[in-house]
Design a protein around this motif. Structure first.
Motif, PDB file in Angstrom:
ATOM      1  N   ASN A  77       0.848  -1.191   0.000  1.00  0.00           N
ATOM      2  CA  ASN A  77       0.000   0.000   0.000  1.00  0.00           C
ATOM      3  C   ASN A  77       0.884   1.241   0.000  1.00  0.00           C
ATOM      4  O   ASN A  77       1.782   1.370   0.835  1.00  0.00           O
ATOM      5  N   LEU A  78       0.643   2.156  -0.945  1.00  0.00           N
ATOM      6  CA  LEU A  78       1.451   3.371  -1.029  1.00  0.00           C
ATOM      7  C   LEU A  78       0.656   4.557  -0.500  1.00  0.00           C
ATOM      8  O   LEU A  78      -0.304   5.000  -1.138  1.00  0.00           O
ATOM      9  N   PRO A  79       1.021   5.081   0.673  1.00  0.00           N
ATOM     10  CA  PRO A  79       0.296   6.215   1.235  1.00  0.00           C
ATOM     11  C   PRO A  79       0.675   7.527   0.567  1.00  0.00           C
ATOM     12  O   PRO A  79       1.776   7.691   0.042  1.00  0.00           O
ATOM     13  N   SER A  80      -0.247   8.473   0.611  1.00  0.00           N
ATOM     14  CA  SER A  80       0.018   9.828   0.135  1.00  0.00           C
ATOM     15  C   SER A  80       0.620  10.642   1.281  1.00  0.00           C
ATOM     16  O   SER A  80       0.569  10.241   2.444  1.00  0.00           O
ATOM     17  N   THR A 120      -8.096   1.880   7.848  1.00  0.00           N
ATOM     18  CA  THR A 120      -9.228   0.985   7.620  1.00  0.00           C
ATOM     19  C   THR A 120      -8.840  -0.177   6.711  1.00  0.00           C
ATOM     20  O   THR A 120      -8.348   0.043   5.598  1.00  0.00           O
ATOM     21  N   PRO A 121      -9.063  -1.441   7.154  1.00  0.00           N
ATOM     22  CA  PRO A 121      -8.811  -2.567   6.254  1.00  0.00           C
ATOM     23  C   PRO A 121      -9.879  -2.652   5.171  1.00  0.00           C
ATOM     24  O   PRO A 121     -11.046  -2.328   5.392  1.00  0.00           O
ATOM     25  N   PRO A 129      -4.425 -11.024   2.587  1.00  0.00           N
ATOM     26  CA  PRO A 129      -4.282  -9.834   3.432  1.00  0.00           C
ATOM     27  C   PRO A 129      -5.090  -8.662   2.887  1.00  0.00           C
ATOM     28  O   PRO A 129      -5.225  -8.493   1.671  1.00  0.00           O
ATOM     29  N   PRO A 130      -5.613  -7.821   3.768  1.00  0.00           N
ATOM     30  CA  PRO A 130      -6.421  -6.687   3.315  1.00  0.00           C
ATOM     31  C   PRO A 130      -5.566  -5.541   2.797  1.00  0.00           C
ATOM     32  O   PRO A 130      -4.366  -5.450   3.057  1.00  0.00           O
ATOM     33  N   ARG A 131      -6.216  -4.656   2.044  1.00  0.00           N
ATOM     34  CA  ARG A 131      -5.593  -3.409   1.613  1.00  0.00           C
ATOM     35  C   ARG A 131      -5.826  -2.333   2.674  1.00  0.00           C
ATOM     36  O   ARG A 131      -6.634  -2.519   3.586  1.00  0.00           O
ATOM     37  N   VAL A 132      -5.125  -1.215   2.541  1.00  0.00           N
ATOM     38  CA  VAL A 132      -5.353  -0.053   3.401  1.00  0.00           C
ATOM     39  C   VAL A 132      -6.239   0.908   2.614  1.00  0.00           C
ATOM     40  O   VAL A 132      -5.809   1.474   1.598  1.00  0.00           O
ATOM     41  N   ALA A 133      -7.485   1.089   3.065  1.00  0.00           N
ATOM     42  CA  ALA A 133      -8.477   1.837   2.285  1.00  0.00           C
ATOM     43  C   ALA A 133      -8.063   3.277   2.019  1.00  0.00           C
ATOM     44  O   ALA A 133      -8.443   3.856   0.994  1.00  0.00           O
ATOM     45  N   HIS A 165      -4.746  -1.512  -7.657  1.00  0.00           N
ATOM     46  CA  HIS A 165      -5.900  -0.655  -7.396  1.00  0.00           C
ATOM     47  C   HIS A 165      -5.411   0.784  -7.328  1.00  0.00           C
ATOM     48  O   HIS A 165      -4.425   1.075  -6.647  1.00  0.00           O
ATOM     49  N   ALA A 166      -6.089   1.707  -8.008  1.00  0.00           N
ATOM     50  CA  ALA A 166      -5.694   3.106  -8.004  1.00  0.00           C
ATOM     51  C   ALA A 166      -6.919   3.998  -7.848  1.00  0.00           C
ATOM     52  O   ALA A 166      -7.956   3.767  -8.482  1.00  0.00           O
ATOM     53  N   ASP A 167      -6.798   4.997  -7.012  1.00  0.00           N
ATOM     54  CA  ASP A 167      -7.834   6.013  -6.896  1.00  0.00           C
ATOM     55  C   ASP A 167      -7.972   6.699  -8.256  1.00  0.00           C
ATOM     56  O   ASP A 167      -6.979   7.131  -8.842  1.00  0.00           O
ATOM     57  N   PRO A 168      -9.195   6.827  -8.806  1.00  0.00           N
ATOM     58  CA  PRO A 168      -9.357   7.481 -10.109  1.00  0.00           C
ATOM     59  C   PRO A 168      -8.764   8.880 -10.172  1.00  0.00           C
ATOM     60  O   PRO A 168      -8.374   9.343 -11.246  1.00  0.00           O
ATOM     61  N   ASP A 169      -8.676   9.548  -9.033  1.00  0.00           N
ATOM     62  CA  ASP A 169      -8.140  10.909  -9.025  1.00  0.00           C
ATOM     63  C   ASP A 169      -6.659  10.963  -9.366  1.00  0.00           C
ATOM     64  O   ASP A 169      -6.137  12.044  -9.675  1.00  0.00           O
ATOM     65  N   ILE A 170      -5.954   9.814  -9.297  1.00  0.00           N
ATOM     66  CA  ILE A 170      -4.521   9.828  -9.613  1.00  0.00           C
ATOM     67  C   ILE A 170      -4.224   9.114 -10.932  1.00  0.00           C
ATOM     68  O   ILE A 170      -3.067   8.810 -11.226  1.00  0.00           O
ATOM     69  N   THR A 171      -5.261   8.856 -11.734  1.00  0.00           N
ATOM     70  CA  THR A 171      -5.048   8.222 -13.029  1.00  0.00           C
ATOM     71  C   THR A 171      -5.404   9.192 -14.156  1.00  0.00           C
ATOM     72  O   THR A 171      -6.150  10.151 -13.960  1.00  0.00           O
ATOM     73  N   VAL A 172      -4.846   8.927 -15.333  1.00  0.00           N
ATOM     74  CA  VAL A 172      -5.193   9.709 -16.522  1.00  0.00           C
ATOM     75  C   VAL A 172      -6.511   9.164 -17.073  1.00  0.00           C
ATOM     76  O   VAL A 172      -6.596   7.979 -17.396  1.00  0.00           O
ATOM     77  N   PRO A 173      -7.564   9.973 -17.149  1.00  0.00           N
ATOM     78  CA  PRO A 173      -8.868   9.482 -17.600  1.00  0.00           C
ATOM     79  C   PRO A 173      -8.780   8.758 -18.946  1.00  0.00           C
ATOM     80  O   PRO A 173      -8.090   9.201 -19.863  1.00  0.00           O
TER      81      PRO A 173
END
Length: 214
Positions: A77-80, A120-121, A129-133, A165-173
C-alpha cells in the motif's frame, strides 16, 4: 552553429559517516497474514519496483518477514503525504510477540495495528491480506524470492504484482496510467517525511505527458 554548453556546475564534497542511508525512497505499508489469520500492518522505507516486481528490504526479526516465509501473499500500500502521521503512529509498533530482544528498547507489541494507526482494512481481490483503504495506490502481490543478507539481519524480498488498485483521481482518464502530476508518494528522506514538489519535466519515454493534455 556551435552547441551551447549545458555542463552542470561541479559540486564540492566532504567525507561523512551517516548513521543511516535512507536517502529518499517511498514509504509503503505492507499487509501480511499472521499465523492466527489476522492482519499485520507494517511501514517499510526500502521499496522499489522493476516491471511487475516489487523489491522490499525487511528486518529479519520482524513479524512481516516471518509471515512472508510461511504465507507469501501481501499488499503493498502506497500512502500519500497527508497520511504521514498515521505511518508514524505505526513506526514504534511490532506485531511480534514477544518483542524481539533487539527491538525492546524502542518498540512495543500491538495486535491491532490498523486501529492503532487510525486506518481501515479493505478486502483484497487476489490475495488474503487486506488493503489499506486510505492509500491511493495498492498493489496485491505474492512473494517469489527471499534472499537473506550476509549477516542475516534483513531479507531482500521480490514479490510479483498480481493486481493494482488506483484512486481514479490519480489516473489519466480513459487510460491505464497513473498520472505522475496527480500522484505524490510519501517519501522517507533521512528519517523525515516529504512529498514531491512541483513537476520539473518528464522523461522521453513518458506515456502520460501527451495524454494529460490531449
Amino acid at each position: 552553429m556551435n552547441a551551447t554548453s549545458t555542463t552542470a556546475p561541479v559540486r564540492r564534497h566532504r567525507t561523512i559517516t551517516p548513521s543511516i542511508l535512507y536517502f529518499g525512497t517511498p514509504v509503503v505499508l505492507l499487509t501480511t497474514e499472521n499465523p492466527d489469520g489476522t492482519a499485520n500492518l507494517a511501514p517499510v522505507s526500502s521499496a522499489w519496483a522493476l516491471g511487475r516486481t516489487v523489491v522490499l528490504g525487511l528486518g529479519g526479526d520482524g513479524r512481516t518477514a516471518h509471515n512472508l516465509a510461511d504465507r507469501p501473499d501481501l499488499v503493498v500500500n502506497l500512502p500519500s503525504p497527508d497520511l504521514w502521521e498515521a505511518v508514524e503512529r505505526l513506526a514504534p509498533l511490532t506485531g511480534a510477540d514477544p518483542v524481539p530482544p533487539a527491538k525492546r528498547p524502542v518498540y512495543r507489541y500491538e495486535p491491532d495495528k490498523f486501529a492503532a494507526a487510525g486506518l481501515t482494512p479493505q478486502a483484497s481481490v487476489r490475495v488474503g491480506p487486506p488493503r489499506v483503504a486510505q492509500c491511493p495506490l495498492q498493489l496485491e502481490a505474492r512473494v517469489r524470492q527471499r534472499t537473506p543478507s550476509v549477516d542475516g539481519s534483513f531479507w531482500t524480498v521480490e514479490a510479483e504484482v498480481l493486481h493494482v488498485h488506483a484512486d481514479p483521481d490519480i489516473t489519466v482518464p480513459g487510460t491505464q496510467h497513473v498520472d505522475p502530476g496527480a500522484w505524490s508518494p510519501l517519501v522517507y528522506n533521512f528519517r523525515h517525511y516529504h512529498g514531491l514538489g512541483p513537476e520539473l519535466g518528464h522523461g522521453f519515454r513518458s506515456e502520460t505527458a501527451a495524454r494529460r493534455t490531449g
